[in-house]
Scaffold this motif. Structure first.
Motif, PDB file in Angstrom:
ATOM      1  N   ALA A  13       3.228   9.696   6.705  1.00 31.98           N
ATOM      2  CA  ALA A  13       3.512   8.316   7.910  1.00 31.98           C
ATOM      3  C   ALA A  13       4.438   7.063   7.491  1.00 31.98           C
ATOM      4  CB  ALA A  13       2.054   7.840   7.775  1.00 31.98           C
ATOM      5  N   ILE A  14       5.218   7.674   5.921  1.00 39.64           N
ATOM      6  CA  ILE A  14       6.365   6.439   5.661  1.00 39.64           C
ATOM      7  C   ILE A  14       7.843   6.816   6.253  1.00 39.64           C
ATOM      8  CG2 ILE A  14       4.400   5.389   4.613  1.00 39.64           C
ATOM      9  CD1 ILE A  14       5.349   6.043   2.042  1.00 39.64           C
ATOM     10  N   ASP A  15       8.280   5.993   5.817  1.00 38.93           N
ATOM     11  CA  ASP A  15      10.005   6.117   5.648  1.00 38.93           C
ATOM     12  C   ASP A  15      10.127   5.596   4.560  1.00 38.93           C
ATOM     13  OD1 ASP A  15      12.831   5.329   6.170  1.00 38.93           O
ATOM     14  OD2 ASP A  15      12.498   4.409   8.142  1.00 38.93           O
ATOM     15  N   TYR A  16      11.110   6.752   3.690  1.00 35.89           N
ATOM     16  CA  TYR A  16      10.577   5.730   1.999  1.00 35.89           C
ATOM     17  C   TYR A  16      11.701   4.845   1.994  1.00 35.89           C
ATOM     18  CZ  TYR A  16       7.833   9.336  -0.636  1.00 35.89           C
ATOM     19  OH  TYR A  16       7.094   9.659  -1.062  1.00 35.89           O
ATOM     20  N   SER A  17      13.084   4.860   2.752  1.00 37.97           N
ATOM     21  CA  SER A  17      14.085   3.816   2.553  1.00 37.97           C
ATOM     22  C   SER A  17      13.429   2.397   2.564  1.00 37.97           C
ATOM     23  CB  SER A  17      15.418   4.437   3.521  1.00 37.97           C
ATOM     24  OG  SER A  17      15.388   5.022   4.625  1.00 37.97           O
ATOM     25  N   ASP A  18      13.138   2.678   3.731  1.00 35.19           N
ATOM     26  CA  ASP A  18      12.364   0.690   4.328  1.00 35.19           C
ATOM     27  C   ASP A  18      11.226   0.206   3.187  1.00 35.19           C
ATOM     28  OD1 ASP A  18      13.254  -0.023   6.794  1.00 35.19           O
ATOM     29  OD2 ASP A  18      11.018   0.548   7.256  1.00 35.19           O
ATOM     30  N   ILE A  19      10.806   1.557   2.364  1.00 33.25           N
ATOM     31  CA  ILE A  19       9.451   0.761   1.148  1.00 33.25           C
ATOM     32  C   ILE A  19      10.614   0.731  -0.118  1.00 33.25           C
ATOM     33  CG2 ILE A  19       7.519   2.077  -0.152  1.00 33.25           C
ATOM     34  CD1 ILE A  19       7.028   1.449   3.096  1.00 33.25           C
ATOM     35  N   ALA A  20      11.446   2.261  -0.007  1.00 33.04           N
ATOM     36  CA  ALA A  20      12.226   1.773  -1.462  1.00 33.04           C
ATOM     37  C   ALA A  20      12.983   0.355  -1.789  1.00 33.04           C
ATOM     38  CB  ALA A  20      13.225   2.716  -1.614  1.00 33.04           C
ATOM     39  N   SER A  29      16.254   6.717  -3.118  1.00 32.07           N
ATOM     40  CA  SER A  29      14.465   5.847  -2.571  1.00 32.07           C
ATOM     41  C   SER A  29      13.553   6.602  -2.768  1.00 32.07           C
ATOM     42  CB  SER A  29      14.366   5.964  -0.684  1.00 32.07           C
ATOM     43  OG  SER A  29      15.186   5.111  -0.517  1.00 32.07           O
ATOM     44  N   GLU A  30      13.240   8.068  -2.784  1.00 34.45           N
ATOM     45  CA  GLU A  30      12.107   8.847  -2.604  1.00 34.45           C
ATOM     46  C   GLU A  30      12.226   8.931  -4.654  1.00 34.45           C
ATOM     47  OE1 GLU A  30      12.094  12.013   0.397  1.00 34.45           O
ATOM     48  OE2 GLU A  30      11.512  13.300  -2.104  1.00 34.45           O
ATOM     49  N   LEU A  31      13.391   9.184  -5.322  1.00 29.64           N
ATOM     50  CA  LEU A  31      13.119   8.743  -6.901  1.00 29.64           C
ATOM     51  C   LEU A  31      12.595   7.489  -7.130  1.00 29.64           C
ATOM     52  CD1 LEU A  31      16.183   9.813  -9.830  1.00 29.64           C
ATOM     53  CD2 LEU A  31      15.655   7.827  -9.517  1.00 29.64           C
ATOM     54  N   PHE A  32      13.131   6.454  -7.191  1.00 27.32           N
ATOM     55  CA  PHE A  32      13.359   5.288  -7.193  1.00 27.32           C
ATOM     56  C   PHE A  32      11.276   4.813  -7.110  1.00 27.32           C
ATOM     57  CE2 PHE A  32      12.297   0.512  -5.922  1.00 27.32           C
ATOM     58  CZ  PHE A  32      12.056   0.296  -7.691  1.00 27.32           C
ATOM     59  N   PHE A  38      21.222 -12.675   1.372  1.00 26.51           N
ATOM     60  CA  PHE A  38      21.174 -11.347   0.366  1.00 26.51           C
ATOM     61  C   PHE A  38      19.872 -10.971  -0.460  1.00 26.51           C
ATOM     62  CE2 PHE A  38      18.971 -11.687  -4.075  1.00 26.51           C
ATOM     63  CZ  PHE A  38      19.804 -11.297  -5.127  1.00 26.51           C
ATOM     64  N   GLU A  39      18.775 -11.410   0.185  1.00 29.09           N
ATOM     65  CA  GLU A  39      17.434 -10.578   0.363  1.00 29.09           C
ATOM     66  C   GLU A  39      18.134  -9.178   1.512  1.00 29.09           C
ATOM     67  OE1 GLU A  39      13.839 -13.066   1.535  1.00 29.09           O
ATOM     68  OE2 GLU A  39      14.094 -14.299  -0.179  1.00 29.09           O
ATOM     69  N   GLU A  40      18.667  -9.227   2.050  1.00 26.66           N
ATOM     70  CA  GLU A  40      18.881  -8.363   2.812  1.00 26.66           C
ATOM     71  C   GLU A  40      20.099  -7.058   2.196  1.00 26.66           C
ATOM     72  OE1 GLU A  40      19.525  -7.043   6.260  1.00 26.66           O
ATOM     73  OE2 GLU A  40      16.750  -7.964   6.505  1.00 26.66           O
ATOM     74  N   THR A  41      21.293  -8.061   1.890  1.00 21.10           N
ATOM     75  CA  THR A  41      22.480  -6.898   0.727  1.00 21.10           C
ATOM     76  C   THR A  41      21.774  -6.853   0.019  1.00 21.10           C
ATOM     77  OG1 THR A  41      23.686  -8.981   0.473  1.00 21.10           O
ATOM     78  CG2 THR A  41      23.568  -8.375   3.067  1.00 21.10           C
ATOM     79  N   GLU A  42      21.200  -7.152  -0.791  1.00 24.35           N
ATOM     80  CA  GLU A  42      21.305  -6.608  -2.114  1.00 24.35           C
ATOM     81  C   GLU A  42      20.403  -5.609  -2.652  1.00 24.35           C
ATOM     82  OE1 GLU A  42      22.983  -7.813  -4.060  1.00 24.35           O
ATOM     83  OE2 GLU A  42      22.568  -7.923  -6.279  1.00 24.35           O
ATOM     84  N   PRO A  43      19.132  -5.504  -2.152  1.00 24.22           N
ATOM     85  CA  PRO A  43      18.586  -4.355  -2.551  1.00 24.22           C
ATOM     86  C   PRO A  43      19.078  -3.394  -1.910  1.00 24.22           C
ATOM     87  CG  PRO A  43      17.299  -6.027  -1.426  1.00 24.22           C
ATOM     88  CD  PRO A  43      18.301  -7.105  -1.197  1.00 24.22           C
ATOM     89  N   LEU A  44      19.890  -2.934  -0.876  1.00 24.66           N
ATOM     90  CA  LEU A  44      20.780  -2.001  -0.346  1.00 24.66           C
ATOM     91  C   LEU A  44      21.439  -1.733  -1.682  1.00 24.66           C
ATOM     92  CD1 LEU A  44      21.419  -0.080   1.667  1.00 24.66           C
ATOM     93  CD2 LEU A  44      22.600  -1.188   2.837  1.00 24.66           C
ATOM     94  N   LYS A  45      21.883  -2.702  -1.590  1.00 28.45           N
ATOM     95  CA  LYS A  45      23.302  -2.478  -3.278  1.00 28.45           C
ATOM     96  C   LYS A  45      23.016  -1.650  -4.644  1.00 28.45           C
ATOM     97  CE  LYS A  45      26.248  -5.668  -4.738  1.00 28.45           C
ATOM     98  NZ  LYS A  45      26.020  -6.880  -4.372  1.00 28.45           N
ATOM     99  N   LEU A  96       1.376  -1.182  -0.123  1.00 24.15           N
ATOM    100  CA  LEU A  96      -0.203   0.519  -0.334  1.00 24.15           C
ATOM    101  C   LEU A  96       1.516   1.250  -0.050  1.00 24.15           C
ATOM    102  CD1 LEU A  96      -2.423  -1.189   2.459  1.00 24.15           C
ATOM    103  CD2 LEU A  96      -3.349  -0.338   0.416  1.00 24.15           C
ATOM    104  N   ALA A  97       1.814   1.265   0.994  1.00 21.93           N
ATOM    105  CA  ALA A  97       2.781   2.431   0.501  1.00 21.93           C
ATOM    106  C   ALA A  97       3.576   2.185  -0.250  1.00 21.93           C
ATOM    107  CB  ALA A  97       4.223   2.053   1.738  1.00 21.93           C
ATOM    108  N   VAL A  98       3.766   1.234  -0.885  1.00 26.20           N
ATOM    109  CA  VAL A  98       4.591   1.202  -2.177  1.00 26.20           C
ATOM    110  C   VAL A  98       3.763   2.999  -3.375  1.00 26.20           C
ATOM    111  CG1 VAL A  98       5.173   0.540  -3.949  1.00 26.20           C
ATOM    112  CG2 VAL A  98       6.279  -0.373  -2.193  1.00 26.20           C
ATOM    113  N   SER A  99       2.196   1.818  -3.632  1.00 27.56           N
ATOM    114  CA  SER A  99       1.815   2.180  -4.307  1.00 27.56           C
ATOM    115  C   SER A  99       1.660   3.605  -3.717  1.00 27.56           C
ATOM    116  CB  SER A  99      -0.189   1.434  -4.100  1.00 27.56           C
ATOM    117  OG  SER A  99      -1.168   2.050  -3.244  1.00 27.56           O
ATOM    118  N   GLY A 100       1.095   4.396  -3.308  1.00 26.23           N
ATOM    119  CA  GLY A 100       0.742   5.814  -2.752  1.00 26.23           C
ATOM    120  C   GLY A 100      -0.291   5.863  -1.700  1.00 26.23           C
ATOM    121  N   ALA A 101      -0.921   4.659  -1.326  1.00 25.64           N
ATOM    122  CA  ALA A 101      -2.014   4.625  -0.485  1.00 25.64           C
ATOM    123  C   ALA A 101      -1.873   5.451   0.560  1.00 25.64           C
ATOM    124  CB  ALA A 101      -2.119   3.706  -1.141  1.00 25.64           C
TER     125      ALA A 101
END
Ligand code: GDP
Ligand code: MG
Length: 309
Positions: A190-197, A262-265, A231-238, A180-185
């Motif tokens: 109320a959201i933390d962009y880097s978490d969502i990204a 994060s905002e750009l993405f 992998f699931e932790e580190t790859e998105p950050l990379k 929902l956060a990614v979709s903009g709903a």
């Protein structure tokens, strides 16, 4: 994740909705085609038992067509009425309206009442405008912009009503809340962009890795075990770092500006720049629903046990 959960006076909403639903002939339930399960509010299941309801998977232009088709098959299989549309297309929204009207007895001489229901940002106002052929309702990417119930007269003796009050999304399912956060709903404040990204990038790696490569010219490491937690932790950050570097989201001294990257993405993803993407499949949604029900059941049992002590 720092999404704030607004309890949203559920009981109040239920009372409100019950009254509104009892006075309409048919309901157009607006869902986001990219996340039909997570953008639904189960209150409607509870309340709409005696009225014809059509699920409208809106924003199909942004969703993965294969996944949308599979959702439509799923609804057909469980006996629910569903159709996918692009809210700005009058041809498509009228097709949906005709479907909703086909479910009711039109021999009545009075005007037909249609209610458009759904959580914020699914496109209710856009669809109402599209049906009316003019701008009658404010639209926007800011959730919950419609505050008062609105009635509009359409052709063919139809009056259309939007949802009274606000039907809040359900955030108990963690993945659903992220989608929902990614979709903009969910309000961006109320959201933390880097978490969502990070969540969205992990989804892209899993389902649409080639889109990431195409758009940002980055390579995705396929380790021997790409399912590993590491992998699931580190790859998105990379990948977020690579996006930041290629797009110049940098702070003084060339340090990555994670917030900006994060905002750009997220902005590009929401705008469809990474292609048509669905955030959940029906199989995933059914598994999550089952898990959530189990959790609630065990909570009830726990409460029963503790209260009888
Ligand atoms: N791409 C796309 N965007 C849409 C569609 N329907 C609505 N939107 C956008 O989604 C956002 C929320 O729409 P709105 O009608 O205000 O949603 P409401 O809160 O349910 O009334 C707006 O920015 C709309 O322009 C659609 O079918 N496709
Ligand atoms: Mg609206």
């Amino acid at each position: 994740m720092t999404i704030q959960w607004f309890p949203g006076h559920m009981q109040e909403t239920e009372k409100f909705l019950k009254k509104a639903v009892s006075s309409v002939d048919t309901i157009m339930e607006i869902l986001d085609a990219r996340l039909p399960y997570s953008s639904a509010n189960p209150l409607l299941d509870k309340i709409c038992k005696n009225v014809f309801r059509l699920k409208i998977l809106n924003k199909q232009d942004l969703a993965d067509p294969d996944v949308t088709l599979s959702w439509l098959h799923h609804y057909r299989d469980i006996g629910e009425n569903a159709i996918a549309v692009t809210g700005t297309s009058p041809v498509e929204t009228w097709r949906a309206a005709e479907y909703a009207l086909a479910g009711i007895n039109r021999s009545k001489s009075r005007r037909i009442r249609v209610m458009v229901a759904g959580i914020p940002n699914t496109g209710k106002s856009t669809i109402m405008n599209s049906l009316a052929g003019k701008k009658i309702a404010k639209t926007g990417n800011t959730p919950a912009i419609t505050r008062h119930q609105q009635r509009t007269s359409l052709k063919k003796q139809i009056d259309i009503y939007d949802t009274p009050g606000i039907l809040w999304p359900i955030l108990e399912n963690k993945n659903g809340a992220y989608r929902l956060a990614v979709s903009g709903a969910i309000s961006d404040t109320a959201i933390d962009y880097s978490d969502i990204a990070m969540f969205a990038i992990a989804l892209m790696i899993k389902r649409y890795p080639e889109r990431l490569k195409q758009r940002y010219g980055i390579s995705i490491q396929e380790p021997e075990n790409s399912q590993s937690a590491d992998f699931e932790e580190t790859e998105p950050l990379k990948i977020l770092e690579e996006i930041g570097t290629t797009r110049g989201c940098l702070k003084k001294g060339g340090v990555i500006d994670y917030q900006k990257a994060s905002e750009l993405f997220i902005r590009e993803l929401r705008a469809g720049k990474l292609g048509r993407i669905s955030f959940e499949t029906n199989q995933e949604a059914m598994e999550e629903q089952k898990a959530l029900l189990e959790e609630w059941k065990s909570q009830v049992q726990y409460n029963d046990l503790t209260s009888t002590k």
